[in-house]
Structure formats: structure tokens, C-alpha cells
Design a protein around this motif. Structure first.
Motif, PDB file in Angstrom:
ATOM      1  N   ASP A  11       0.913  -1.496   0.150  1.00 40.78           N
ATOM      2  CA  ASP A  11       0.342   0.043   0.452  1.00 40.78           C
ATOM      3  C   ASP A  11       0.683   1.272   0.232  1.00 40.78           C
ATOM      4  OD1 ASP A  11       1.034  -0.999   2.407  1.00 40.78           O
ATOM      5  OD2 ASP A  11      -0.489   0.196   3.617  1.00 40.78           O
ATOM      6  N   ALA A  12       2.281   1.573   0.092  1.00 37.42           N
ATOM      7  CA  ALA A  12       3.300   2.318   0.283  1.00 37.42           C
ATOM      8  C   ALA A  12       3.077   3.054  -1.124  1.00 37.42           C
ATOM      9  CB  ALA A  12       4.210   2.299   0.493  1.00 37.42           C
ATOM     10  N   SER A  13       3.027   2.525  -2.920  1.00 30.04           N
ATOM     11  CA  SER A  13       2.897   2.703  -3.964  1.00 30.04           C
ATOM     12  C   SER A  13       2.620   2.108  -4.632  1.00 30.04           C
ATOM     13  CB  SER A  13       4.481   4.024  -3.482  1.00 30.04           C
ATOM     14  OG  SER A  13       5.278   2.709  -4.475  1.00 30.04           O
ATOM     15  N   PRO A  14       2.898   2.182  -5.479  1.00 27.85           N
ATOM     16  CA  PRO A  14       2.678   1.871  -7.421  1.00 27.85           C
ATOM     17  C   PRO A  14       3.449   0.540  -6.824  1.00 27.85           C
ATOM     18  CG  PRO A  14       1.383   3.362  -7.677  1.00 27.85           C
ATOM     19  CD  PRO A  14       2.521   4.029  -6.400  1.00 27.85           C
ATOM     20  N   ARG A  15       4.890   0.688  -6.931  1.00 31.11           N
ATOM     21  CA  ARG A  15       6.063  -0.047  -7.500  1.00 31.11           C
ATOM     22  C   ARG A  15       6.182  -1.007  -5.886  1.00 31.11           C
ATOM     23  NH1 ARG A  15      11.778   2.555  -6.301  1.00 31.11           N
ATOM     24  NH2 ARG A  15      10.567   4.351  -5.201  1.00 31.11           N
ATOM     25  N   LYS A  52      11.364  -5.962  -3.415  1.00 33.12           N
ATOM     26  CA  LYS A  52      11.529  -4.746  -2.081  1.00 33.12           C
ATOM     27  C   LYS A  52      11.086  -3.768  -2.713  1.00 33.12           C
ATOM     28  CE  LYS A  52      15.098  -7.058  -1.677  1.00 33.12           C
ATOM     29  NZ  LYS A  52      16.325  -7.802  -0.649  1.00 33.12           N
ATOM     30  N   ALA A  53      11.179  -3.288  -3.843  1.00 33.89           N
ATOM     31  CA  ALA A  53      10.783  -2.365  -4.225  1.00 33.89           C
ATOM     32  C   ALA A  53      12.217  -1.595  -4.615  1.00 33.89           C
ATOM     33  CB  ALA A  53       9.935  -1.143  -3.518  1.00 33.89           C
ATOM     34  N   PHE A  54      12.963  -2.098  -4.543  1.00 32.44           N
ATOM     35  CA  PHE A  54      14.618  -0.706  -3.769  1.00 32.44           C
ATOM     36  C   PHE A  54      14.913  -0.683  -5.697  1.00 32.44           C
ATOM     37  CE2 PHE A  54      16.078  -2.845  -0.514  1.00 32.44           C
ATOM     38  CZ  PHE A  54      15.148  -2.415   0.140  1.00 32.44           C
ATOM     39  N   ARG A  55      14.245  -1.363  -7.238  1.00 27.79           N
ATOM     40  CA  ARG A  55      14.282  -1.227  -7.867  1.00 27.79           C
ATOM     41  C   ARG A  55      13.280  -0.768  -9.406  1.00 27.79           C
ATOM     42  NH1 ARG A  55      19.198  -3.283 -10.871  1.00 27.79           N
ATOM     43  NH2 ARG A  55      18.161  -2.322 -13.012  1.00 27.79           N
ATOM     44  N   TRP A  56      13.673   0.262 -10.607  1.00 25.42           N
ATOM     45  CA  TRP A  56      11.955  -0.333 -11.381  1.00 25.42           C
ATOM     46  C   TRP A  56      12.299  -1.630 -11.916  1.00 25.42           C
ATOM     47  CZ3 TRP A  56       8.901   3.480  -9.194  1.00 25.42           C
ATOM     48  CH2 TRP A  56       9.650   4.620  -9.613  1.00 25.42           C
ATOM     49  N   PRO A  57      10.858  -1.927 -12.311  1.00 19.45           N
ATOM     50  CA  PRO A  57      11.526  -3.182 -13.158  1.00 19.45           C
ATOM     51  C   PRO A  57      11.595  -2.434 -14.485  1.00 19.45           C
ATOM     52  CG  PRO A  57       8.912  -2.146 -12.576  1.00 19.45           C
ATOM     53  CD  PRO A  57       9.882  -1.842 -11.643  1.00 19.45           C
ATOM     54  N   PRO A  58      12.040  -3.039 -15.017  1.00 19.30           N
ATOM     55  CA  PRO A  58      13.202  -2.300 -16.841  1.00 19.30           C
ATOM     56  C   PRO A  58      11.349  -2.277 -17.657  1.00 19.30           C
ATOM     57  CG  PRO A  58      14.119  -4.419 -16.209  1.00 19.30           C
ATOM     58  CD  PRO A  58      13.324  -4.537 -14.290  1.00 19.30           C
ATOM     59  N   ALA A  59      12.242  -2.099 -18.584  1.00 20.55           N
ATOM     60  CA  ALA A  59      11.464  -3.023 -19.657  1.00 20.55           C
ATOM     61  C   ALA A  59      11.336  -3.918 -20.388  1.00 20.55           C
ATOM     62  CB  ALA A  59      11.755  -2.204 -21.356  1.00 20.55           C
ATOM     63  N   GLY A  60      10.250  -4.747 -20.300  1.00 17.01           N
ATOM     64  CA  GLY A  60       9.629  -6.108 -20.948  1.00 17.01           C
ATOM     65  C   GLY A  60       9.816  -6.306 -19.746  1.00 17.01           C
ATOM     66  N   VAL A  82       2.908   2.664 -12.283  1.00 18.90           N
ATOM     67  CA  VAL A  82       3.989   2.475 -11.929  1.00 18.90           C
ATOM     68  C   VAL A  82       5.522   3.822 -12.284  1.00 18.90           C
ATOM     69  CG1 VAL A  82       6.983   1.286 -11.971  1.00 18.90           C
ATOM     70  CG2 VAL A  82       4.632  -0.306 -11.211  1.00 18.90           C
ATOM     71  N   ASP A  83       4.818   3.484 -14.188  1.00 24.07           N
ATOM     72  CA  ASP A  83       6.010   4.676 -14.967  1.00 24.07           C
ATOM     73  C   ASP A  83       5.353   6.027 -14.013  1.00 24.07           C
ATOM     74  OD1 ASP A  83       7.228   2.379 -15.752  1.00 24.07           O
ATOM     75  OD2 ASP A  83       5.410   3.040 -17.865  1.00 24.07           O
ATOM     76  N   ARG A  84       4.584   6.029 -14.004  1.00 23.99           N
ATOM     77  CA  ARG A  84       4.011   7.386 -13.066  1.00 23.99           C
ATOM     78  C   ARG A  84       4.215   8.105 -12.254  1.00 23.99           C
ATOM     79  NH1 ARG A  84      -2.185   7.962 -13.410  1.00 23.99           N
ATOM     80  NH2 ARG A  84      -1.911   7.661 -15.168  1.00 23.99           N
ATOM     81  N   GLU A  85       4.757   7.344 -10.859  1.00 28.12           N
ATOM     82  CA  GLU A  85       5.242   7.484  -9.980  1.00 28.12           C
ATOM     83  C   GLU A  85       6.448   7.912 -10.571  1.00 28.12           C
ATOM     84  OE1 GLU A  85       6.885   5.038  -5.640  1.00 28.12           O
ATOM     85  OE2 GLU A  85       5.309   3.955  -6.985  1.00 28.12           O
ATOM     86  N   ARG A  86       7.025   6.794 -11.418  1.00 23.29           N
ATOM     87  CA  ARG A  86       8.674   7.145 -11.665  1.00 23.29           C
ATOM     88  C   ARG A  86       9.440   8.726 -12.171  1.00 23.29           C
ATOM     89  NH1 ARG A  86      12.434   3.118 -15.139  1.00 23.29           N
ATOM     90  NH2 ARG A  86       9.923   1.676 -15.009  1.00 23.29           N
ATOM     91  N   LEU A  87       7.894   8.684 -12.807  1.00 22.51           N
ATOM     92  CA  LEU A  87       8.334  10.449 -13.587  1.00 22.51           C
ATOM     93  C   LEU A  87       8.034  10.759 -13.050  1.00 22.51           C
ATOM     94  CD1 LEU A  87       8.057  11.847 -16.470  1.00 22.51           C
ATOM     95  CD2 LEU A  87       5.628  11.555 -16.695  1.00 22.51           C
ATOM     96  N   SER A  88       7.187  10.776 -11.533  1.00 23.92           N
ATOM     97  CA  SER A  88       6.943  12.091 -10.596  1.00 23.92           C
ATOM     98  C   SER A  88       7.928  11.930  -9.583  1.00 23.92           C
ATOM     99  CB  SER A  88       5.530  11.690 -10.520  1.00 23.92           C
ATOM    100  OG  SER A  88       5.628  10.705  -8.831  1.00 23.92           O
ATOM    101  N   LEU A  89       8.434  11.071  -9.444  1.00 24.23           N
ATOM    102  CA  LEU A  89       9.430  11.017  -8.807  1.00 24.23           C
ATOM    103  C   LEU A  89      11.061  11.823  -9.837  1.00 24.23           C
ATOM    104  CD1 LEU A  89       9.929   7.846  -6.798  1.00 24.23           C
ATOM    105  CD2 LEU A  89       9.262  10.417  -6.076  1.00 24.23           C
ATOM    106  N   GLN A  90      11.251  11.464 -10.926  1.00 27.10           N
ATOM    107  CA  GLN A  90      11.706  12.029 -11.943  1.00 27.10           C
ATOM    108  C   GLN A  90      11.943  13.961 -11.703  1.00 27.10           C
ATOM    109  OE1 GLN A  90      11.562  10.137 -15.158  1.00 27.10           O
ATOM    110  NE2 GLN A  90      13.267   8.406 -14.993  1.00 27.10           N
TER     111      GLN A  90
END
Length: 156
Positions: A11-15, A52-60, A82-90
Motif C-alpha cells: 500500500d506504500a506505492s504502485p512500485r 522489495k521496491a528497491f529497483r524499478w522494473p526494467p522494460a519488458g 508504476v511509470d507515473r510514480e517513476r516520472l513524478s519522482l524524476q
């Protein structure tokens, strides 16, 4: 002796949710991280870090895991969040770096011409040595310019 698995917080985040679902499906199929890694052509360390949500899932990655784990596309369906979360953090990290540079009175040469032009329009990036406004002065100048350009929509 194997380590006790880390408690996940879906429940912490999509990642985090992605990682928890990956682990749940992997365990449901009785796959070790190493076995799944071999089937989807990544390292076991990557599987562990994504879970463990320490890394983003890579493409594919999600698509390959969905096929191997026979999830019916659950992981791939979660990717837009997940991509939206990554973008907002970037975006947040870029903004923080820009604010720190502005407060230090530094130029931002790595900004693209379009981004730099946009920042100059609102007075956020010092233009050069003659324009060494303090962060407070830049903020008030930006607010004044923004109110003058309230009808400006920018490029579509």
C-alpha cells in the motif's frame, strides 16, 4: 540457511504493489528468485530488488514475468501506475536540483533550450552574472510574471 523474506508494504506505492504482486505470483508458482530470473533473463538480484521496491522494473520485465508466471497480465496492467510514480519522482528530483542550483546562484547548463526558455519566462533561472537575484527576489519576480501571463497557455 535462507534469509527470512522482508515484509513488503504494497500500500506504500504502485512500485511497492508491483513488487508484492511479483513475489506473490512467484511464490504461488513455487519459483525461487533465481529460477524466475533464469526464465525471464535477468539476475536473481534484480528480482529481489524489484520485489522489495528497491529497483524499478526494467522494460519488458512485466510482460515476461506475466507470461512465465501465467498471471493473466496483472503485472503489465500495473505498469502505467508504476511509470507515473517513476516520472513524478524524476520531475521532483529535477525540480529539487534546479532549486538548489538557483539558491546557490548557479547556472543550469544541462537544461535544454526549451526548458531553459520556459524557466526564464517565469524568472526561475538566473540569466547570467548581471542577474544574481536572491531566491526570494526570483520567487516574487516569478509570481509577478505569472500574474501578467495568466492567459498564456504555452505551446500545445
Amino acid at each position: 540457511m535462507p534469509q527470512r523474506p522482508r515484509t513488503l508494504t504494497p500500500d506504500a506505492s504502485p512500485r511497492h504493489l508491483f513488487g508484492a504482486l511479483l513475489r506473490e505470483w512467484r511464490q504461488l508458482r513455487n519459483f525461487s528468485q533465481a529460477h524466475l530470473a533464469g526464465l525471464v533473463y535477468v539476475s536473481a538480484d534484480l528480482i529481489a530488488k524489484v520485489e522489495k521496491a528497491f529497483r524499478w522494473p526494467p522494460a519488458g520485465f512485466a510482460a515476461r514475468c506475466d507470461v512465465v508466471l501465467n498471471t493473466g497480465g496483472v503485472l503489465e496492467e500495473l505498469l502505467p501506475l508504476v511509470d507515473r510514480e517513476r516520472l513524478s519522482l524524476q520531475v521532483a528530483a529535477t525540480a529539487d536540483a534546479g532549486i538548489a542550483a538557483i539558491e546557490a546562484g548557479q547556472e543550469r547548463p544541462e537544461l535544454s533550450a526549451h526548458t531553459r526558455k520556459s524557466h526564464v519566462l517565469v524568472g526561475a533561472v538566473p540569466l547570467g552574472p548581471a542577474d544574481k537575484a536572491s531566491p526570494r527576489e526570483s520567487a516574487s519576480r516569478a509570481a509577478a510574471l505569472a500574474s501578467q501571463r495568466s492567459s498564456w497557455r504555452g505551446p500545445s
